[in-house]
Design an enzyme around this catalytic site. Structure first.
Site, PDB file in Angstrom:
ATOM      1  N   ILE A   1       2.690   1.587  -3.476  1.00 13.25           N
ATOM      2  CA  ILE A   1       2.169   2.083  -4.189  1.00 13.25           C
ATOM      3  C   ILE A   1       1.006   3.144  -4.625  1.00 13.25           C
ATOM      4  CG2 ILE A   1      -0.343   1.598  -5.690  1.00 13.25           C
ATOM      5  CD1 ILE A   1       0.039  -1.302  -5.467  1.00 13.25           C
ATOM      6  N   GLU A   2       0.985   4.142  -2.834  1.00 13.79           N
ATOM      7  CA  GLU A   2       0.500   5.313  -2.841  1.00 13.79           C
ATOM      8  C   GLU A   2       1.171   6.509  -2.580  1.00 13.79           C
ATOM      9  OE1 GLU A   2      -2.355   6.660  -2.368  1.00 13.79           O
ATOM     10  OE2 GLU A   2      -3.286   4.454  -2.175  1.00 13.79           O
ATOM     11  N   THR A   3       2.841   6.015  -2.563  1.00  6.73           N
ATOM     12  CA  THR A   3       3.187   7.908  -2.406  1.00  6.73           C
ATOM     13  C   THR A   3       5.428   6.596  -2.770  1.00  6.73           C
ATOM     14  OG1 THR A   3       4.215   7.404  -0.230  1.00  6.73           O
ATOM     15  CG2 THR A   3       2.213   8.625  -0.854  1.00  6.73           C
TER      16      THR A   3
ATOM     17  N   ILE B   1       1.105  -1.374   0.169  1.00 12.69           N
ATOM     18  CA  ILE B   1       0.026  -0.424   0.105  1.00 12.69           C
ATOM     19  C   ILE B   1       0.868   1.160  -0.329  1.00 12.69           C
ATOM     20  CG2 ILE B   1      -1.641   1.678   1.705  1.00 12.69           C
ATOM     21  CD1 ILE B   1      -3.170  -0.189  -0.064  1.00 12.69           C
TER      22      ILE B   1
ATOM     23  N   TYR C   1      -6.966  -1.161  -9.146  1.00  7.31           N
ATOM     24  CA  TYR C   1      -6.047  -0.781  -8.201  1.00  7.31           C
ATOM     25  C   TYR C   1      -5.582  -1.826  -7.022  1.00  7.31           C
ATOM     26  CZ  TYR C   1      -4.374   1.160  -3.494  1.00  7.31           C
ATOM     27  OH  TYR C   1      -3.837   1.403  -2.249  1.00  7.31           O
TER      28      TYR C   1
END
Length: 339
Positions: free
Chosen positions: A128-130, A125, A319
């Protein structure tokens, strides 16, 4: 196709009806449409305990940003799977994920054990997010939520609530709103929490008296794990399984489109739709059909409870699949490293 840049003036009675959620347009809403929404927002915030002056000062810090509207109307999730997943499943991200895991191993293990969430999911998570804090967004959060809350009719109600939560969050956590940047949707920090999620799911995981998701990876790790725990993640349960489908899905089965799970695995599995690899499975559990568009045809998967939980973070099945597949790459690479 390049987006068309069209300025539209929309009268107040047509504010919510005149804008298509998929239109690639730049919009200019007349003041007559926005003023009553701002008045309503002012009253809402006053009911929450803010003074009229505080709300007006808060709104005075916000600016309309056309780039936010442009980004919202062409999200990455609109791409087919075969173009979407290469954006996220890269060797560079995998190596960064393994390095992050190694650096924060004790914290990740603690979070995994406390909240019952697989460590590779937590790491996937944040990656992929940041990209592990490398790309946390350059949009002023107040501008993003202001723009979407007052100038994006398809989801304006939702984003005005997030703008409301932002004002409360800034007060609760003593954040500097002038230097608070994030995504075009107003998400912020290592795990890209929107304000309501920050308020409800962030945890002080290093016991320093602050819930800091912007600068503290320890709090971010614990908070991502808590988010999954609170949304019903089941420890050691399968997430998603590949299906073997004869030609096409038999009627009346339908691909999952964001709704609450209403199928059971038993409703989906049949001689025409079977697991690609036979395993023992509780067929009474809730399930969904996930469709992935490949270059040479569609691919189908059986999504289970934990897959649905990933979609509570981002409602796109693409996602969720990217998170799952990246998590498996992380897990497999970590096991190889340990051998």
């Amino acid at each position: 196709m390049e987006p068309v840049n069209i300025k539209q003036k929309i009268l107040a009675p047509l504010f919510f009806a005149a804008f298509s959620a998929t239109a690639n347009t730049s919009i200019l809403i007349e003041d007559s449409a926005v003023v009553p929404l701002k008045t309503e927002f002012l009253h809402t915030q006053q009911e929450l305990g803010f003074t009229k002056q505080e709300v007006e000062q808060f709104l005075g810090k916000a600016n309309y940003d056309q780039a936010v509207i442009d980004a919202m109307t062409k999200p990455w999730e609109a791409k087919p799977w075969h173009k979407y997943h290469p954006i996220f499943l890269t060797d560079k991200r995998l190596n960064a994920g393994l390095a992050f895991w190694n650096e924060h191993q004790a914290t990740i293990t603690k979070a995994s054990e406390k909240f019952g969430v697989a460590p590779e999911i937590i790491i996937a998570i944040i990656g992929i997010e940041t990209f592990y804090g490398g790309y946390m967004g350059n949009y002023p959060v107040v501008d993003a939520l202001y723009t979407l809350g007052f100038y994006y009719p398809p989801r304006a109600d939702f984003f005005r609530k997030e703008l409301s939560n932002l004002q409360t969050l800034v007060k609760e956590e003593q954040l500097d709103i002038n230097n608070l940047n994030g995504s075009y949707a107003g998400a912020m920090g290592f795990g890209q929490f929107i304000p309501s999620s920050y308020r409800h799911y962030a945890v002080d995981f290093d016991d320093d008296g602050r819930r800091d998701l912007l600068n503290n990876p320890v709090d971010a790790i614990g908070s991502v794990a808590n988010y999954f725990h609170q949304h019903g993640w089941k420890e050691n349960a399968p997430v998603v399984l590949p299906l073997s489908v004869d030609s096409e899905l038999p009627s009346p089965l339908k691909v999952w489109a964001g709704e609450k799970l209403h199928y059971r695995a038993a409703d989906i599995l049949s001689p025409q739709v079977s697991l690609a690899k036979a395993i023992d499975l509780d067929i009474s559990q809730p399930a969904m059909i996930v469709e992935l568009e490949q270059e040479n045809g569609n691919e189908y998967w059986l999504g289970l409870n934990n897959f649905y939980v990933i979609t509570r973070y981002n409602r796109s099945p693409l996602y969720a699949m990217a998170v799952y597949q990246f998590s498996q790459e992380l897990k497999n690479a970590s096991m190889m490293k340990d051998d």
